[in-house]
Motif scaffolding. Structure first.
Motif, PDB file in Angstrom:
ATOM      1  N   MET A   1       0.849  -1.203   0.000  1.00  0.00           N
ATOM      2  CA  MET A   1       0.000   0.000   0.000  1.00  0.00           C
ATOM      3  C   MET A   1       0.881   1.248   0.000  1.00  0.00           C
ATOM      4  N   ALA A   2       0.446   2.292  -0.678  1.00  0.00           N
ATOM      5  CA  ALA A   2       1.210   3.535  -0.794  1.00  0.00           C
ATOM      6  C   ALA A   2       1.399   4.192   0.564  1.00  0.00           C
ATOM      7  N   ASP A   3       2.525   4.909   0.708  1.00  0.00           N
ATOM      8  CA  ASP A   3       2.813   5.668   1.923  1.00  0.00           C
ATOM      9  C   ASP A   3       2.643   7.152   1.593  1.00  0.00           C
ATOM     10  N   PRO A   4       1.499   7.753   1.928  1.00  0.00           N
ATOM     11  CA  PRO A   4       1.237   9.145   1.540  1.00  0.00           C
ATOM     12  C   PRO A   4       2.280  10.133   2.031  1.00  0.00           C
ATOM     13  N   LEU A   5       2.771   9.963   3.264  1.00  0.00           N
ATOM     14  CA  LEU A   5       3.731  10.922   3.801  1.00  0.00           C
ATOM     15  C   LEU A   5       5.048  10.882   3.022  1.00  0.00           C
ATOM     16  N   SER A   6       5.547   9.686   2.741  1.00  0.00           N
ATOM     17  CA  SER A   6       6.785   9.563   1.973  1.00  0.00           C
ATOM     18  C   SER A   6       6.623  10.144   0.568  1.00  0.00           C
ATOM     19  N   GLU A   7       5.482   9.881  -0.056  1.00  0.00           N
ATOM     20  CA  GLU A   7       5.236  10.409  -1.394  1.00  0.00           C
ATOM     21  C   GLU A   7       5.189  11.936  -1.377  1.00  0.00           C
ATOM     22  N   MET A   8       4.560  12.502  -0.339  1.00  0.00           N
ATOM     23  CA  MET A   8       4.459  13.949  -0.228  1.00  0.00           C
ATOM     24  C   MET A   8       5.845  14.587  -0.100  1.00  0.00           C
ATOM     25  N   ILE A   9       6.681  14.042   0.780  1.00  0.00           N
ATOM     26  CA  ILE A   9       8.020  14.597   0.981  1.00  0.00           C
ATOM     27  C   ILE A   9       8.858  14.444  -0.282  1.00  0.00           C
ATOM     28  N   SER A  10       8.732  13.308  -0.966  1.00  0.00           N
ATOM     29  CA  SER A  10       9.480  13.096  -2.205  1.00  0.00           C
ATOM     30  C   SER A  10       9.109  14.128  -3.262  1.00  0.00           C
ATOM     31  N   LEU A  11       7.819  14.437  -3.371  1.00  0.00           N
ATOM     32  CA  LEU A  11       7.382  15.433  -4.345  1.00  0.00           C
ATOM     33  C   LEU A  11       7.848  16.843  -3.979  1.00  0.00           C
ATOM     34  N   LEU A  12       8.002  17.115  -2.683  1.00  0.00           N
ATOM     35  CA  LEU A  12       8.434  18.443  -2.249  1.00  0.00           C
ATOM     36  C   LEU A  12       9.885  18.732  -2.656  1.00  0.00           C
ATOM     37  N   ARG A  13      10.698  17.684  -2.798  1.00  0.00           N
ATOM     38  CA  ARG A  13      12.086  17.818  -3.249  1.00  0.00           C
ATOM     39  C   ARG A  13      12.892  18.810  -2.407  1.00  0.00           C
ATOM     40  N   PRO A  14      13.155  18.495  -1.133  1.00  0.00           N
ATOM     41  CA  PRO A  14      13.960  19.403  -0.299  1.00  0.00           C
ATOM     42  C   PRO A  14      15.380  19.506  -0.834  1.00  0.00           C
ATOM     43  N   GLN A  15      15.930  20.711  -0.845  1.00  0.00           N
ATOM     44  CA  GLN A  15      17.248  20.924  -1.444  1.00  0.00           C
ATOM     45  C   GLN A  15      17.900  22.190  -0.919  1.00  0.00           C
ATOM     46  N   ALA A  16      19.122  22.436  -1.398  1.00  0.00           N
ATOM     47  CA  ALA A  16      19.904  23.644  -1.078  1.00  0.00           C
ATOM     48  C   ALA A  16      19.962  23.916   0.417  1.00  0.00           C
ATOM     49  N   PRO A  17      20.484  22.970   1.226  1.00  0.00           N
ATOM     50  CA  PRO A  17      20.500  23.193   2.675  1.00  0.00           C
ATOM     51  C   PRO A  17      21.601  24.142   3.102  1.00  0.00           C
ATOM     52  N   TYR A  18      21.351  24.796   4.211  1.00  0.00           N
ATOM     53  CA  TYR A  18      22.357  25.619   4.869  1.00  0.00           C
ATOM     54  C   TYR A  18      22.322  25.220   6.335  1.00  0.00           C
ATOM     55  N   SER A  19      23.454  24.810   6.868  1.00  0.00           N
ATOM     56  CA  SER A  19      23.486  24.300   8.232  1.00  0.00           C
ATOM     57  C   SER A  19      24.641  24.938   8.990  1.00  0.00           C
ATOM     58  N   LYS A  20      24.438  25.219  10.273  1.00  0.00           N
ATOM     59  CA  LYS A  20      25.501  25.841  11.071  1.00  0.00           C
ATOM     60  C   LYS A  20      25.331  25.476  12.543  1.00  0.00           C
ATOM     61  N   LEU A  21      26.439  25.554  13.273  1.00  0.00           N
ATOM     62  CA  LEU A  21      26.432  25.370  14.716  1.00  0.00           C
ATOM     63  C   LEU A  21      26.319  26.751  15.354  1.00  0.00           C
ATOM     64  N   VAL A  22      25.324  26.928  16.221  1.00  0.00           N
ATOM     65  CA  VAL A  22      25.077  28.211  16.871  1.00  0.00           C
ATOM     66  C   VAL A  22      25.268  28.051  18.371  1.00  0.00           C
ATOM     67  N   GLU A  23      26.021  28.963  18.975  1.00  0.00           N
ATOM     68  CA  GLU A  23      26.241  28.958  20.421  1.00  0.00           C
ATOM     69  C   GLU A  23      25.798  30.292  21.006  1.00  0.00           C
ATOM     70  N   GLY A  24      25.284  30.254  22.224  1.00  0.00           N
ATOM     71  CA  GLY A  24      24.822  31.469  22.872  1.00  0.00           C
ATOM     72  C   GLY A  24      25.235  31.534  24.333  1.00  0.00           C
ATOM     73  N   ALA A  25      25.431  32.745  24.815  1.00  0.00           N
ATOM     74  CA  ALA A  25      25.756  32.973  26.228  1.00  0.00           C
ATOM     75  C   ALA A  25      25.186  34.323  26.632  1.00  0.00           C
ATOM     76  N   GLY A  26      24.726  34.425  27.869  1.00  0.00           N
ATOM     77  CA  GLY A  26      24.135  35.669  28.323  1.00  0.00           C
ATOM     78  C   GLY A  26      22.781  35.905  27.685  1.00  0.00           C
TER      79      GLY A  26
END
Length: 297
Positions: A1-26
């Motif tokens: 049986m089809a998996d609607p959630l997986s199909e939805m995410i596949s069609l959305l085609r997430p791409q071009a990520p930007y990732s960073k480590l953020v630190e905070g104090a105060g």
């Protein structure tokens, strides 16, 4: 049986990520207004406050993951101490690619992995409207591992990097969405899939979009009366059942047209239309141009 959630995410085609480590104090506060990006954050240490416009503030602790699939502006700030009114912190880039918020002195009190990505699908707005507009998952180690993998791959220059990243982002989004509790959330596809009766009907629509479904047939699959099914589906998913089916069929049709997977008549049959002309009329009404022109763009 089809998996609607997986199909939805596949069609959305997430791409071009930007990732960073953020630190905070105060004391610190940052505001983001990027309205075309999906935001996600894994809190590694400390506590922080997330305020998405139009929603109640959310306190995040170490081990929590948050994602904002919708295009909402939001603010993140220190919790202890709270920032004074009007404070807007300027992030300070570090030599190792990390970012520092608040005081530059002493050890970090808050540490988090922050990322953005875009959805490559031209149907992103329509498809994202079927997902929760805010996802918060607490204490899920798999999400922490996936977030680190995305960051590592985004910073590297390996062969097939973009392909690997797209698949990692798909897994990250699916894991985040299926890990969240949507029992009391806003209407969405995820809430529909969490309902055993509605999930049966949703899987039928996704498994056989070419079938001549009607509300009576779908209600039978859900084990509900026609009126009970229509009311329940509309309330929990956020669209009437036939409107949802049309949305999904058109999303599939656009994919097939973009990829050249058949003639207009063949694609019409694959997405449940009895003739190419009927499909062309429905497609043009929803998309704004005929399917033949869409496929050539």
């Amino acid at each position: 049986m089809a998996d609607p959630l997986s199909e939805m995410i596949s069609l959305l085609r997430p791409q071009a990520p930007y990732s960073k480590l953020v630190e905070g104090a105060g004391a610190w506060r940052v505001r983001r207004t990027e309205i075309e990006q999906v935001y996600y954050c894994m809190l590694l240490a400390g506590r922080t406050c997330l305020e998405v416009d139009g929603k109640e503030p959310v306190v995040l602790s170490a081990g929590d993951f948050v994602m904002v699939p919708e295009a909402y502006a939001f603010t993140m700030s220190s919790l202890e101490p709270p920032p004074p009114d009007g404070l807007q912190t300027q992030p300070l880039p570090g030599e190792d690619g990390s970012v520092r918020l608040g005081s530059s002195q002493g050890p970090a009190e808050v540490q988090m992995l922050v990322g953005y990505c875009r959805f490559g699908s031209p149907d992103a707005d329509l498809l994202v409207s079927l997902l929760p507009d805010l996802v918060v998952v607490r204490g899920e180690n798999r999400l922490a591992d996936l977030t680190r993998l995305v960051r590592s791959e985004a910073r590297a220059d390996r062969p097939a990097r973009d392909v690997v990243l797209e698949h990692l982002l798909q897994v990250l989004l699916i894991e985040a969405l299926r890990s969240t509790c949507e029992a009391d959330g806003a209407a969405s596809l995820l809430r529909g899939l969490a309902d055993p009766r509605l999930a049966a009907a949703l899987r039928c629509m996704h498994a056989a979009p070419d079938r001549n479904w009607g509300v009576v047939e779908l209600a039978r699959e859900a084990g509900l009366s026609r009126s009970a099914f229509f009311t329940r589906f509309s309330r929990i998913v956020g669209l009437p059942p036939m409107e949802y089916l049309k949305t999904w069929r058109m999303a599939l049709a656009k994919k097939y047209l973009r990829e050249g997977q058949g003639t207009v008549a063949e694609i019409a049959a694959r997405v449940g239309y009895g003739s190419g002309s009927a499909f062309s009329v429905a497609f043009t009404k929803q998309v704004g141009r005929p399917p033949a022109h869409f496929g050539r763009d």
